[in-house]
Design an enzyme around this catalytic site. Structure first.
Site, PDB file in Angstrom:
ATOM      1  CG  ASP A 264      -1.697  -1.244   1.389  1.00  0.00           C
ATOM      2  OD1 ASP A 264      -2.422  -1.583   0.442  1.00  0.00           O
ATOM      3  OD2 ASP A 264      -1.591  -1.903   2.435  1.00  0.00           O
TER       4      ASP A 264
ATOM      5  CB  SER B 133       1.546   6.130   3.317  1.00  0.00           C
ATOM      6  OG  SER B 133       0.567   5.424   4.031  1.00  0.00           O
ATOM      7  NE  ARG B 134      -0.479   2.320  -3.435  1.00  0.00           N
ATOM      8  CZ  ARG B 134       0.757   2.256  -3.916  1.00  0.00           C
ATOM      9  NH1 ARG B 134       1.279   3.304  -4.510  1.00  0.00           N
ATOM     10  NH2 ARG B 134       1.465   1.169  -3.817  1.00  0.00           N
ATOM     11  CB  VAL B 135      -4.450   2.645   3.085  1.00  0.00           C
ATOM     12  CG1 VAL B 135      -4.872   2.062   1.764  1.00  0.00           C
ATOM     13  CG2 VAL B 135      -3.341   1.832   3.711  1.00  0.00           C
TER      14      VAL B 135
END
Ligand code: ATP
Ligand code: MG
Length: 509
Positions: free
Chosen positions: A340, A365-367
């Site tokens: 992620d 950081s995608r989430v």
């Protein structure tokens, strides 16, 4: 008449048997055809399945990894020398399981749960399968609880949440392990159980790492699973899966777990080594074709479980090593696409003294953003902007361009932000102190101090708060938000502190 009745069923059975076409054989026995480098090829063993445990006549155990028409490929958990050509091998019908439980906390073990330290025997609470389906979409909930690393650059700009998979990647000796260890050290304040999986690492490295964890009082909430380059490839191969299984046990009890895989490049190399010995057809860069699947499946097991399942979480921090900063090679790109987000460490930053050497532009950081507390969000946006502008303007500086006042101010601000993002190894900082640090930088509180003094000012101010206004820190820790009241107090206490600091520095001079 009586005799006839007695004979009758036997004849019937004999007749029935003639209807079946089979040649009787024992399907769970085989013979060793060849052995070497921890890998065995066996014949017969017709009932074997991939992932099954097998036992050799000497008692050495192995794991079935591949099935071909006439041979079964097995990796050995014991030494080669105890298995020789012609030996009998039995399949057990059991899949590989590892012992799990709280007794393993604070211990250094091998992937099968056997202690490598001198802490005596460990009593497992249960056995868990090494390989297991990942939680389904219905079992999960979105990542929304923050996992604080204690590292300012990460908690502010690349925030991580429980249940996330965040890759740490970079060249050799750029501080990859240190980021993982510092995150583990920081968990002692937050009750997260940590599992550190060392794949093919030198014994001296592990000893040093365990010593560090002990020194920072972080070993008691951590399990260290160690494998070494000179031992059976089977152990190195199962290490990450075993670590994950041990973590899953705690996750299903509602605990928060962090698992570090250090590193999956070495794991991929181990798998390649085994696959080549098993004569499997090599794929890209000679890795077996299913290496992507293997790592995707491992990391898919990281999860934030929903309330019905106890709300536990397993966060994965896989590490990958790059060569000459190249992130576009096979294994790093695989892992980037599986995770992620990534924290990218840069050799040139490291060498120029920026440590942790995180390249903010290439890290993401995608989430985790949705897990970041409000107080941090209040300061992080501005921080990112100021830092980006500074990097842009800094290029002009190199050309010796004359700059206007406003630009100069931005550059001075940027220098100070860069300075406060520097952080020594193992110097983790609580989240509320981080928020204050960034608030000072954003608000220009540090602009009047020379760059080399900035860190000292922040450290001394926080010490001052602890002494004179500890309730402010407690309030911020509870609320995690910069309320008007907190902001007001920060301003007044900083003014008072400045006077004391001025006195302090003049007396020192
Ligand atoms: P390897 O490729 O050998 O596994 P690595 O990328 O994991 O290396 P580390 O072992 O974490 O790197 O760190 C390399 C060296 O840099 C160590 O001596 C460590 O103490 C130092 N180091 C790492 N981070 C920092 C930091 N933030 N401040 C100062 N020194 C650091
Ligand atoms: Mg390392």
């Amino acid at each position: 008449m009586r005799e006839e009745i007695l004979r009758f069923p036997i004849e019937r059975i004999e007749e029935k048997l003639k209807e079946y076409d089979f040649s009787p054989r024992i399907s769970n026995i085989g013979y060793v055809k060849s052995v070497g480098d921890g890998v065995v090829q066996a014949t017969l063993l017709n009932s074997a399945f991939v992932g099954e445990m097998v036992v050799f006549e000497s008692g050495v155990e192995g794991l079935v990894l591949s099935l071909k028409e006439d041979t079964v490929g097995i990796v050995l958990f014991g030494k080669d020398e105890y298995v020789k050509e012609g030996d009998i091998v039995y399949s057990t019908g059991k899949i590989l399981q590892v012992p799990v439980g709280r007794g393993y906390l604070g211990r250094v073990i091998d992937p099968l749960g056997d202690p490598l330290d001198d802490g005596g025997p460990i009593f497992p609470e249960r056995y868990m399968p090494v390989d297991r389906e990942a939680p389904s979409i219905f079992d999960r909930e979105p990542v929304k609880e923050p996992l604080y690393t204690g590292i300012r650059t990460i908690d502010a700009l690349i925030p991580i949440g429980h249940g996330q998979r965040e890759l740490i990647l970079g060249d050799r000796q750029t501080g990859k392990t240190t980021i993982a260890i510092d995150t583990i050290i920081n968990q002692k304040n937050y009750g997260t159980i940590c599992i550190y999986v060392a794949i093919a690492q030198k014994r001296t490295n592990i000893a040093r790492l365990v010593q560090t964890l002990r020194e920072y009082d972080a070993l008691s909430h951590t399990i260290v699973i160690a494998t070494f380059p000179d031992e059976a490839p089977a152990l190195r191969y199962i290490a990450p899966m075993a670590g994950c299984a041990m973590g899953e046990y705690f996750m299903h009890q509602g605990e928060k777990v962090l698992v570090v895989y250090d590193d999956l490049t070495k794991h991929a190399n181990t798998y390649r080594e085994i696959a080549l010995l098993l004569r499997r057809t090599p794929g890209r860069e000679a890795y077996p074709g299913d290496i992507f699947y293997l790592h995707a499946h491992l990391l898919e097991r990281a999860a934030k479980l929903n309330k019905r399942l106890g709300g536990g979480a397993l966060t994965a921090l896989p590490i990958a090593e790059t060569l000459a900063g190249e992130i576009a090679t096979y294994i790093p790109t695989n892992l980037i696409s599986i995770t992620d987000g990534q924290i990218y460490l840069d050799t040139s930053l490291f060498n120029s003294g920026i440590r942790p050497a995180i390249n903010v532009g290439l890290s993401v950081s995608r989430v985790g953003g949705s897990a970041q507390p409000r107080g941090m969000r209040q300061v992080a946006g501005r921080l990112r902007l100021d830092l980006a502008q500074y990097r842009e303007y800094a290029m002009f500086l190199e050309f010796g361009t004359e700059l206007d006042m406003a630009t100069q101010k931005k550059i001075e601000r940027g220098k100070r932000i860069e300075e406060i993002l520097k952080q020594g190894a193992h110097e983790v900082q609580p989240i509320e102190e981080q928020i204050i640090t960034f608030y000072l930088a954003n608000g220009g509180f540090l602009d009047s101090y020379p760059v080399e003094k900035v860190k000292d000012v922040v450290v001394k101010y926080i010490a001052y708060l602890k002494l004179k206004a500890s309730s402010l820190l407690v309030l911020l820790r509870q609320q995690l938000e910069l309320s008007d009241q907190i902001i007001y107090q920060l301003h007044t206490t900083f003014q008072e502190f400045q006077k004391e600091y001025a006195n302090l520095t003049t007396t020192q001079a």
